[in-house]
Design a protein around this motif. Structure first.
Motif, PDB file in Angstrom:
ATOM      1  N   TYR A 150       0.810  -1.224   0.000  1.00  0.00           N
ATOM      2  CA  TYR A 150       0.000   0.000   0.000  1.00  0.00           C
ATOM      3  C   TYR A 150       0.842   1.272   0.000  1.00  0.00           C
ATOM      4  CZ  TYR A 150      -3.776   3.227   1.048  1.00  0.00           C
ATOM      5  OH  TYR A 150      -4.676   4.254   0.985  1.00  0.00           O
ATOM      6  N   GLY A 151       2.032   1.190   0.617  1.00  0.00           N
ATOM      7  CA  GLY A 151       2.832   2.410   0.758  1.00  0.00           C
ATOM      8  C   GLY A 151       2.358   3.224   1.949  1.00  0.00           C
ATOM      9  N   LEU A 152       2.596   4.515   1.909  1.00  0.00           N
ATOM     10  CA  LEU A 152       2.213   5.345   3.059  1.00  0.00           C
ATOM     11  C   LEU A 152       0.808   5.912   2.881  1.00  0.00           C
ATOM     12  CD1 LEU A 152       2.523   8.074   1.440  1.00  0.00           C
ATOM     13  CD2 LEU A 152       4.718   8.317   2.507  1.00  0.00           C
ATOM     14  N   SER A 153       0.280   6.510   3.941  1.00  0.00           N
ATOM     15  CA  SER A 153      -0.975   7.240   3.818  1.00  0.00           C
ATOM     16  C   SER A 153      -0.676   8.708   4.042  1.00  0.00           C
ATOM     17  CB  SER A 153      -2.007   6.735   4.832  1.00  0.00           C
ATOM     18  OG  SER A 153      -3.182   7.501   4.704  1.00  0.00           O
ATOM     19  N   ARG A 154      -0.418   9.371   2.962  1.00  0.00           N
ATOM     20  CA  ARG A 154       0.028  10.751   3.011  1.00  0.00           C
ATOM     21  C   ARG A 154      -0.012  11.294   1.595  1.00  0.00           C
ATOM     22  NH1 ARG A 154       6.166  12.888   4.696  1.00  0.00           N
ATOM     23  NH2 ARG A 154       5.685  15.089   4.374  1.00  0.00           N
ATOM     24  N   PHE A 155      -0.292  12.565   1.464  1.00  0.00           N
ATOM     25  CA  PHE A 155      -0.215  13.236   0.166  1.00  0.00           C
ATOM     26  C   PHE A 155       0.845  14.311   0.334  1.00  0.00           C
ATOM     27  CE2 PHE A 155      -4.272  11.230   0.485  1.00  0.00           C
ATOM     28  CZ  PHE A 155      -4.511  10.720  -0.776  1.00  0.00           C
ATOM     29  N   VAL A 156       2.088  13.916   0.086  1.00  0.00           N
ATOM     30  CA  VAL A 156       3.224  14.763   0.432  1.00  0.00           C
ATOM     31  C   VAL A 156       3.089  16.139  -0.226  1.00  0.00           C
ATOM     32  CG1 VAL A 156       5.739  14.952   0.423  1.00  0.00           C
ATOM     33  CG2 VAL A 156       4.652  12.706   0.641  1.00  0.00           C
TER      34      VAL A 156
END
Lengths: 756, 756
Positions: free
Chosen positions: A456-462
């Protein structure tokens, strides 16, 4: 003569001189024997660049693009706003853009000899020198180490790493007074603030402190400031930090006996194979400060032999990082990683150019640089551009690779198997510091650059301000880090190590064996005994390229050994449209979450069924390719179709699906074959080879010493894969009888074709 | 001498002759004055091709690719299995592949003079001639018109259209006896079966019957069979079909007073603008038989002047069809359309080549052919390949276009507005026969070939056997055709026309005005009064390119007039991740469907909220671009976030989201601005212009004569768009006073900038 009068006289004298003479005069005026520029550019390098301008297409194009960008920026004028916003907001974005512009403008001044760039750098730095002393810490309070220009010291350090380079470029052009102003009002207090002022930030082993160390080190090299350089290389002598303190990502700030400073940040997180323990996304992020500082040290302090440090790990890690990318160059999102980040990023342009120039001119790096289609405007960029111009590039041939984790290479690792477009990424590494996820023995699968079974990766919208200021979202903790979000076993609805960072940080999985010597059978196997005390997990993954199958297929054997009865959830996060299953399932009329916590609260249960035979098959279509999982099943298994997105009040999560096998057992084996097969084109509307080739899968032998699986294909061909669960690295011959048939081999596994 | 002895003697004589002589001899032996080939190839065309071989790259490459394909196929041998499967299954796929191979092998024989291709065609046709007389109707019973080789006559007709061409190519090479066998055992009974044997299939206006008519017509032309040709052109004289009969898609089979046959299938479904009423997906499908038969008629029956028929609509429709595609050449999925189908399909290779060759050598078509990168192996393909070789191609510049629907162009239409990468498709057409959806005044929006606001398309996986045999899924009726599946108004949870095909087929929307003369303001407006008796829907869509905004933006004004209080649901089917809303919403802990039927049963209600001000804003990120809808709202509106996928027991539907505005009102206006703005790159991690530019939107005037909306941007610039709701085409000056300000203009709308 007091100093004020002295200055006034000097100014008058200088005004009478031409620009060139002026620069020379100013240089003579100061005592730095090294000369400037000396960080990423050198005097001789600049001369060489100037002599070649106009003759090296990729360098000239990069220069032209930079010139266009900076010229436009100069037109817009300088804005140095009072800091206010989180990442994604205006003041954050503006200060970030400013340091990027500064660095580039400095380089342009050196290469193009046009004073307007020096003026721009000076004026902007002066504006900062005026603002900085007035600044309190940043008004946003989210960080464990608040900066002054930005909400966290990390970004302040970014600023200084870039601005130091700009300062270096105009150093000799500035008057001593100007330099004094900048150093006393801006650079020295800035460096002190992010070091002495924030030991919890500076004195760590972490990508944050790498940036901090490098920021201080870079400005120290420009200013020839030994004391700051010593802090940069070896950290603060004292910091009064308590062991066990954590940052706001939950990472440890102080660990017993931890060395600190830049050199410790090379020693610790890099394994001898050049794998960076936080994972490729952060390796990419840290790569820039690691390499620009190394380059600067190489120029200014050649006696440190920084590129040879730890057996040349800094340059080796560039090669490692490229290997940690898929066919499109996108990094595998192990731990906290934002998908889509790739070797096209500016950090990798630096990494590739530096590694080429200082690492023996590896022609394979040129092919990556060619794809990047831009180079650094310095000596290393010139070398790369020349190499490309001369046609020296060779394809970067990514093969299977096993990368150890841990400072000494003995804390697990990441194995990547590659075969004809398939890429399998198996994680049996350490925790990965504060950016680590709880997913021991998880894997992800790619085909031709597309995700087949995802991490999934991270939960963030850098840097997207609307989404939590561009920072980590709370779903990163409640979902992305949890075990159930990954393709591995979750026992009793508890994440590995109880989801406790303190516990996870003490452990790592153990490589059992890795063997990619035979291109027909590439295989990696590892064990995890600490994630669930009392339960041993042993997973073996292979990609087998067998002429009796259309394409290479994946064999996945997860052996679970426990004396207690547990619930095991074993998901495959696929993408696309379900084509067919060989089991019946029911869809509910209302959707409920699969559980209450540790990630389960975020999964909707879309359907549930039970196996109808010894094998469960599940097939789907994605990006024009068909996929089928065939897995051995127990009659009492629950087969769950789930979708991410429950308890997601701000729609932070992606609504993506999973196929989950749930089993209640003590010891058990999940044996699966994953096939990619055929294709579908919406243009020809023709479905080729839409069914998988496996007709049956059996575990025909399983004890503490050996596990054997039998795969039969639709044409009746039988394949047997036997794994040694112990003594895998033994050179003695293995002997094993299965159903009156004798198997003999040397090595960790054997793979044979038999006749029915 | 009886005929058997005659034949034997002839065979002996022939065996003594060389190949060339043999062909000639055989030709002389038969009476067809026209000569063969004569359908898509001609004798003179073949000579011309042969003389140019090796000198025209794209033609040579197409020939080489075809040769490679057929040579490999010949190696594999001929398989003519007993029919058994639905589409997607083996026998279906095999027979389909066979006819494609036959056609190509025939062409190769003509061009390459290599007898092995003729032998292959003959042998396969003979195998069919042996099989065909033994066949009952196909065992699969799903179709209203079951074929013999395939489950439906439609596919049998496909077979005959292609096989006729193959027969034509080897006609002169065959002996009379061979021809007699093929004609008597195969072609004539085949043609009779799909015509006289299936009048419910043959005697219609529908893409099915077009294929049927053409199949019979093509074989009639080869055999010089006037009776069959007459049936093909004008249908069966009698059919005993009852008016009101329907096929298994729910389409009418017989309509009162309906003309039938090929010419009726040109007359009826094509509007004078070349729009095919079923929509572009089926237009593409029908294009092949329309054009190959036209080409064949042009060669064999030039006196029919088929390319001039109905003012040249067949050739014009190729241009229309290309205009019905997005930036990537993918057709807009109006009505039943499978997404991804594009002008790269083989049908469009035929269409483009034929339209170029017989339609005046339009150089813009060459640029499409160049993208297709292959040409037909006949006269028209040669012409195209030569045109490309000579560099005559010009870009196909797709502009805004309004396409009337209906045989006479007076039954509504489709308006496409295009501006700088944005493409807006507005549907105000007729029902579209049995493949029509219930979505009057719906629209979809594209940007640079990506869907922004989608039309769902059909619910079917064409030719994928696992999914319902590759046929229409039941969700096509329960979801895809329903109004709520589209970006338009659903009143009181009932689809347009009550979802009744009989009713929908009687009506169409009415164009109010279309004006794309001013590139700054392109606009289309239409009314629908029959979808909901007692309610008038009037929608106006504009793309406005205004320098005070970053990019062109969409204005969407849906005026609803009713004397009764109704519930109006007004969805926008977006893609991607929600960034921000200016209203609060709650997510439920369990998901329930939005309703019980007509599509609502397939929508999960993921969240619900209420407006917090006069304007609702909803923004999202997709494919690296930000989008924002700003819409005028009532305090009592429900704002629903929904997702497709409820009551979907076989996971046939795509889990895609919608933002739905629900309002209870009598007459009301939904006024919205849709902006595309900024961008986000996961590589630079920089979010540019992440917020929309509209700060407020108001309906400042609204009565039966005029509607005016006021758009204010974040810089305080005010824009006013006024629409004439009546007299839009009047040439008189409009006068209107709004808030003490006078507006005067000539034409259907005015757009002005004012100062606050």
């Amino acid at each position: 003569m007091n100093s004020k009068i002295k200055t006034t006289l000097l100014v008058i004298v200088l005004m009478a001189l031409s620009c060139k003479e002026k620069a020379l005069e100013k240089y003579n005026d100061q005592s730095d024997s090294q000369g400037h520029p000396s960080l990423i550019l050198t005097k001789s390098g600049v001369e060489k660049i100037k002599s070649q301008l106009g003759s090296i297409p990729i360098f000239d194009a990069s220069l032209e693009a930079t010139k266009d960008e900076i010229d436009a920026e100069i037109e817009l004028g300088i804005d140095v706003p009072i800091p206010k916003d989180l990442s994604g907001g205006y003041t954050h974005a503006r200060h970030k853009r400013n340091f990027l512009m500064l660095q580039k403008a400095g380089v342009l001044f050196q290469i193009l000899d046009n004073e307007k760039y020096a003026v721009y750098v000076r004026d902007m730095l002066m504006a900062y020198a005026k603002l900085y002393p007035t600044l309190p810490v940043h008004p946003q309070t989210r960080s464990y180490a608040r900066g002054k220009l930005f909400w966290q010291c990390l970004n302040d350090s970014n600023w200084l790493v870039y601005s130091s380079q700009a300062y270096d470029c105009i150093f000799e052009w500035l008057s001593k007074e100007e330099r004094d102003t900048l150093e006393n009002d801006l650079f020295i207090p800035f460096a002190n603030f992010i070091s002495e002022g924030n030991p919890q930030f500076f004195n760590r082993v972490h990508n944050h402190s790498t940036w901090g160390n490098v920021a201080v080190g870079m400005i120290a090299l420009v200013m020839d400031h030994d004391e700051l350089l010593e802090k940069a290389l070896n950290g603060l002598k004292t910091d009064n930090l308590k062991v066990g303190m954590k940052d706001n990502d939950g990472g440890f700030i102080k660990v017993e006996g931890q060395k600190v400073g830049f050199l410790a940040n090379v020693d610790e997180p890099f394994s001898p194979d050049g794998y960076y323990t936080e994972g490729p996304y952060y390796q990419r992020y840290a790569m820039y400060p690691f390499l620009v500082f190394a380059e600067a040290l190489h120029h200014v302090k050649p006696e440190l032999k920084i590129f040879e440090y730890k057996e040349g790990v800094l340059l080796k890690s560039v090669n490692t990082l490229i290997n940690l990318s898929d066919a499109d160059g996108e990094f595998f999102p192990l731990n906290d990683g934002q998908k889509g980040m790739s070797y096209y990023s500016k950090e990798l342009v630096t990494a590739v150019d530096v590694a080429y120039h200082y690492g023996g001119n590896n022609p394979e790096l040129l092919s990556i640089a060619k794809k990047q289609d831009r180079v650094l405007l310095n000596d290393s960029g010139l070398a790369v551009a020349l190499g490309i111009k001369e046609g020296k590039d060779k394809p970067f041939d990514k093969k299977s690779i096993n990368l150890s984790d841990g400072s000494n290479g003995d804390e697990g690792g990441v194995g990547i198997l590659r075969s004809k477009g398939l890429e399998l990424v198996f994680k049996y590494a350490g925790q990965g510091l504060s950016h680590g996820h709880y997913d021991k023995l998880s894997f992800s699968l790619y085909e031709e650059g597309e995700e087949v079974l995802q991490d999934y990766g991270l939960s963030r919208f850098v840097n997207i301000e609307q989404k939590g200021g561009g920072n980590y979202l709370k779903e990163n903790k409640t979902w992305a880090k949890q075990t159930i979000a990954h393709n591995t076993i979750t026992q009793n609805e508890v994440s590995h190590f109880g989801g406790k960072y303190e516990v996870g940080s003490k452990h790592h999985s153990e490589l059992h064996f890795y063997d990619a010597t035979n291109p027909q059978v590439q295989i990696v196997s590892a064990k995890e005994t600490n994630a669930y005390p009392g339960t041993q997990l042993h997973r073996t993954l292979a990609i087998i390229d067998d002429e009796d199958f259309e394409k290479p297929f994946v064999v996945d054997i997860m052996n679970v050994a426990s004396e207690n009865k547990n619930q095991y959830d074993f998901p495959y996060y696929y993408f696309g449209q379900i084509m067919k299953t060989n089991f019946e399932y029911k869809v509910p009329s209302e959707l409920k979450p699969l559980g209450k916590s540790i990630g389960y609260q975020h999964l909707w249960k879309e359907a549930e069924g039970m196996p109808s035979s010894d094998n469960v098959t599940f097939s789907w279509l994605n990006h024009g390719k068909f996929y089928t999982i065939t897995t051995t099943s127990d009659a009492t298994d629950n087969l769950i179709l789930a979708r991410i997105g429950a308890k997601d009040p701000e729609f932070n999560l992606r609504r993506e699906p999973a196929f989950i096998i749930r089993r209640h057992a003590k010891s058990t084996t999940f044996a699966s074959v994953i096939e990619s097969h055929g294709n579908y084109s919406p243009i020809s509307e023709s479905a080729v080879n839409a069914y998988g080739s496996v007709s049956s899968l059996k575990v025909i032998y399983n004890n503490e010493n050996y596990t054997a699986v039998q795969i039969e294909n639709v044409n009746g061909k039988i394949k047997i894969l036997v794994i040694a669960n112990n003594d895998a690295l033994n050179k003695n011959e293995h002997h094993l009888e299965i159903k009156n048939k004798e198997y003999k081999w040397v090595g960790s596994y054997t793979y044979i074709t038999t006749i029915n």
